[in-house]
Scaffold this motif. Structure first.
Motif, PDB file in Angstrom:
ATOM      1  N   LEU A 126      -2.046 -56.560  16.724  1.00 26.12           N
ATOM      2  CA  LEU A 126      -3.348 -55.972  16.432  1.00 26.12           C
ATOM      3  C   LEU A 126      -3.258 -55.097  15.185  1.00 26.12           C
ATOM      4  N   ALA A 127      -4.389 -54.702  14.669  1.00 23.77           N
ATOM      5  CA  ALA A 127      -4.410 -53.791  13.517  1.00 23.77           C
ATOM      6  C   ALA A 127      -5.766 -53.107  13.464  1.00 23.77           C
ATOM      7  N   LEU A 128      -6.006 -52.181  14.379  1.00 21.23           N
ATOM      8  CA  LEU A 128      -7.315 -51.546  14.482  1.00 21.23           C
ATOM      9  C   LEU A 128      -7.618 -50.588  13.336  1.00 21.23           C
ATOM     10  N   CYS A 129      -6.585 -50.139  12.619  1.00 20.21           N
ATOM     11  CA  CYS A 129      -6.839 -49.215  11.511  1.00 20.21           C
ATOM     12  C   CYS A 129      -7.014 -49.945  10.186  1.00 20.21           C
ATOM     13  N   SER A 130      -6.933 -51.273  10.197  1.00 19.56           N
ATOM     14  CA  SER A 130      -7.119 -52.065   8.986  1.00 19.56           C
ATOM     15  C   SER A 130      -8.459 -52.778   9.064  1.00 19.56           C
ATOM     16  N   TYR A 131      -9.236 -52.727   7.976  1.00 18.81           N
ATOM     17  CA  TYR A 131     -10.573 -53.316   8.020  1.00 18.81           C
ATOM     18  C   TYR A 131     -10.741 -54.511   7.096  1.00 18.81           C
ATOM     19  N   ASP A 132     -10.579 -54.313   5.807  1.00 17.11           N
ATOM     20  CA  ASP A 132     -10.903 -55.369   4.854  1.00 17.11           C
ATOM     21  C   ASP A 132      -9.980 -55.262   3.654  1.00 17.11           C
ATOM     22  N   GLU A 133      -9.231 -56.336   3.394  1.00 17.92           N
ATOM     23  CA  GLU A 133      -8.281 -56.290   2.289  1.00 17.92           C
ATOM     24  C   GLU A 133      -8.976 -56.204   0.934  1.00 17.92           C
ATOM     25  N   HIS A 134     -10.215 -56.696   0.850  1.00 21.82           N
ATOM     26  CA  HIS A 134     -10.938 -56.651  -0.420  1.00 21.82           C
ATOM     27  C   HIS A 134     -11.442 -55.237  -0.714  1.00 21.82           C
ATOM     28  N   SER A 154      -1.123 -47.197   9.416  1.00 19.84           N
ATOM     29  CA  SER A 154      -0.191 -46.995  10.542  1.00 19.84           C
ATOM     30  C   SER A 154      -0.711 -45.926  11.492  1.00 19.84           C
ATOM     31  N   GLU A 155      -2.029 -45.837  11.635  1.00 20.22           N
ATOM     32  CA  GLU A 155      -2.627 -44.825  12.498  1.00 20.22           C
ATOM     33  C   GLU A 155      -2.602 -45.240  13.964  1.00 20.22           C
ATOM     34  N   CYS A 156      -3.022 -46.479  14.249  1.00 24.13           N
ATOM     35  CA  CYS A 156      -3.170 -46.886  15.649  1.00 24.13           C
ATOM     36  C   CYS A 156      -1.864 -47.386  16.255  1.00 24.13           C
ATOM     37  N   ARG A 157      -0.955 -47.863  15.429  1.00 23.78           N
ATOM     38  CA  ARG A 157       0.361 -48.337  15.880  1.00 23.78           C
ATOM     39  C   ARG A 157       0.267 -49.469  16.902  1.00 23.78           C
ATOM     40  N   THR A 158      -0.772 -50.281  16.794  1.00 25.29           N
ATOM     41  CA  THR A 158      -0.901 -51.429  17.695  1.00 25.29           C
ATOM     42  C   THR A 158      -0.396 -52.712  17.045  1.00 25.29           C
ATOM     43  N   CYS A 159       0.242 -52.585  15.886  1.00 28.90           N
ATOM     44  CA  CYS A 159       0.720 -53.766  15.160  1.00 28.90           C
ATOM     45  C   CYS A 159       2.246 -53.814  15.110  1.00 28.90           C
ATOM     46  N   SER A 190       3.833 -53.282  11.359  1.00 30.21           N
ATOM     47  CA  SER A 190       3.766 -54.386  10.400  1.00 30.21           C
ATOM     48  C   SER A 190       2.706 -54.172   9.332  1.00 30.21           C
ATOM     49  N   CYS A 191       1.693 -53.348   9.618  1.00 26.21           N
ATOM     50  CA  CYS A 191       0.587 -53.197   8.675  1.00 26.21           C
ATOM     51  C   CYS A 191       0.984 -52.444   7.415  1.00 26.21           C
ATOM     52  N   SER A 192       2.017 -51.628   7.496  1.00 32.74           N
ATOM     53  CA  SER A 192       2.381 -50.808   6.341  1.00 32.74           C
ATOM     54  C   SER A 192       3.823 -51.027   5.894  1.00 32.74           C
ATOM     55  N   PHE A 193       4.415 -52.118   6.348  1.00 35.21           N
ATOM     56  CA  PHE A 193       5.789 -52.415   5.934  1.00 35.21           C
ATOM     57  C   PHE A 193       5.764 -53.631   5.016  1.00 35.21           C
ATOM     58  N   PRO A 194       6.351 -53.526   3.823  1.00 38.03           N
ATOM     59  CA  PRO A 194       6.310 -54.645   2.873  1.00 38.03           C
ATOM     60  C   PRO A 194       7.090 -55.860   3.359  1.00 38.03           C
ATOM     61  N   ILE A 231     -11.091 -43.284  17.575  1.00 35.13           N
ATOM     62  CA  ILE A 231      -9.660 -43.559  17.730  1.00 35.13           C
ATOM     63  C   ILE A 231      -8.869 -43.071  16.515  1.00 35.13           C
ATOM     64  N   LEU A 232      -9.521 -42.300  15.634  1.00 41.80           N
ATOM     65  CA  LEU A 232      -8.867 -41.686  14.472  1.00 41.80           C
ATOM     66  C   LEU A 232      -8.205 -42.728  13.570  1.00 41.80           C
ATOM     67  N   CYS A 233      -8.880 -43.851  13.386  1.00 40.30           N
ATOM     68  CA  CYS A 233      -8.320 -44.916  12.552  1.00 40.30           C
ATOM     69  C   CYS A 233      -8.460 -44.617  11.065  1.00 40.30           C
ATOM     70  N   ASN A 234      -9.365 -43.698  10.714  1.00 43.89           N
ATOM     71  CA  ASN A 234      -9.582 -43.253   9.335  1.00 43.89           C
ATOM     72  C   ASN A 234     -10.396 -44.239   8.490  1.00 43.89           C
ATOM     73  N   ARG A 235     -10.887 -45.306   9.100  1.00 46.34           N
ATOM     74  CA  ARG A 235     -11.679 -46.280   8.338  1.00 46.34           C
ATOM     75  C   ARG A 235     -12.905 -45.631   7.695  1.00 46.34           C
ATOM     76  N   CYS A 236     -13.615 -44.812   8.468  1.00 45.22           N
ATOM     77  CA  CYS A 236     -14.855 -44.216   7.965  1.00 45.22           C
ATOM     78  C   CYS A 236     -14.588 -43.296   6.782  1.00 45.22           C
ATOM     79  N   VAL A 237     -13.487 -42.553   6.841  1.00 44.39           N
ATOM     80  CA  VAL A 237     -13.146 -41.637   5.750  1.00 44.39           C
ATOM     81  C   VAL A 237     -12.872 -42.417   4.473  1.00 44.39           C
ATOM     82  N   GLU A 238     -12.159 -43.521   4.597  1.00 42.44           N
ATOM     83  CA  GLU A 238     -11.863 -44.336   3.424  1.00 42.44           C
ATOM     84  C   GLU A 238     -13.121 -45.015   2.888  1.00 42.44           C
TER      85      GLU A 238
END
Length: 311
Positions: free
Chosen positions: A70-78, A85-90, A102-106, A191-198
């Protein structure tokens, strides 16, 4: 002549809502989490070739993985909203680094990744349960019911009841910020994903929202220091509500748009309190910032041309 400090005598024409001088970014200035070169990695036995700038999550999404990443803190790559790495469900497990987000590891050349190991699966399950235990689970009274990403992943993962309890067992919930006629904030569903702030700061560049507090007191706040959405510098674009994965930020027209209505219950009374009840909403009422922007060039009512029937 008075020698009192000037701040003891505020100017009469000073705006009631101070505007933000400097917009604090979301993650626009953060270093890129992706790889610096193309790579070939192995995920659950599948060989995956990735482009420059890819993360392990990008690689996982390119194949049919054995585990549900999963990746609840990731929304749109564009739009470049998340991940953080907020939700840690990935979480996945690698031979080289153990269990990692996995969402923040190259995606680095030669890596071997497993999504279905006991350690990776347990890490994802624990973090999902932690999110659910700090979330108002009265889904049938929520305007996001049936469109909630947290609800979707919970169903997909066959969650019956979070192992750490549920929020509505608490003695007191956070009151809903219902002050704005356009957007409602329910901190009990954040869930403090920070999407709205970004979305607010990096995409729309309005500089309204920010994360405040620390630990269990972390919550969505406003850059101008005010306490409610109505008092903030919100321009009512609605992008924060669009990217929100839950019912924490919701357009007012959808507040009670439940798919499974429960007689006697509404979204507002499910949280046992409302902030901003003193604001009497009118269909055309706007937040102060939006009102100033839309009316600053309009003529005064006394300058409008007369119409037939006017005295």
């Amino acid at each position: 002549m008075s020698t009192d400090p000037i701040w003891e005598h505020p100017h009469d024409n000073e705006p009631e809502v101070p505007l933000t001088e400097d917009i604090a970014p979301g993650t626009a200035n953060d270093p890129d989490a992706g790889s610096t070169e193309e790579a070939t990695i192995t995920i659950d036995g599948h060989r995956v070739e990735t482009e420059t700038g890819s993360t392990l999550l990008d690689a996982c999404e390119a194949v049919e993985t054995d585990g549900d990443v999963l990746a609840l803190c990731s929304y749109d790559e564009h739009e470049k909203i998340g991940p953080r790495s907020e939700c840690r469900t990935c979480m996945v497990e690698t031979e080289e680094h153990g269990v990692i987000p996995s969402c923040s590891f190259p995606a680095r050349d030669g890596m071997t990744v497993r999504t279905d190991t006991e350690a990776a699966s347990e890490a994802r399950d624990v973090n999902l349960d932690l999110l659910l235990s700090n979330h108002n689970l009265l889904c049938t009274t929520c305007g996001k019911n049936g469109r909630c990403e947290l609800q979707d992943v919970s169903i997909e993962n066959s969650v019956v009841e979070p192992r750490y309890g549920v929020m509505h067992d608490r003695d007191e919930l956070e009151p809903i910020d219902d002050s704005s006629p356009f957007i409602q904030i329910d901190h009990n569903k954040c869930i403090l994903c920070n999407r709205c702030v970004e979305a607010c700061n990096d995409v729309q560049v309005e500089g309204v929202l920010r994360m405040e507090g620390s630990g269990e007191d972390t919550h969505i706040g406003f850059q101008n220091g005010m306490k409610t959405m109505m008092e903030s510098t919100c321009v009512s674009c609605g992008h924060c509500a669009t990217v929100c994965p839950t019912g924490a930020l919701l357009e007012q027209g959808l507040v009670d748009a439940t798919t499974l209505p429960v007689p006697g219950f509404t979204h507002k009374n499910s949280a046992e309190g409302i902030v901003g009840e003193e604001y009497e909403h009118q269909p055309t009422q706007m937040t102060p910032m939006k009102s100033d922007l839309d009316t600053q060039n309009e003529p005064l009512a006394s300058e409008w041309p007369a119409t037939e029937g006017d005295d």
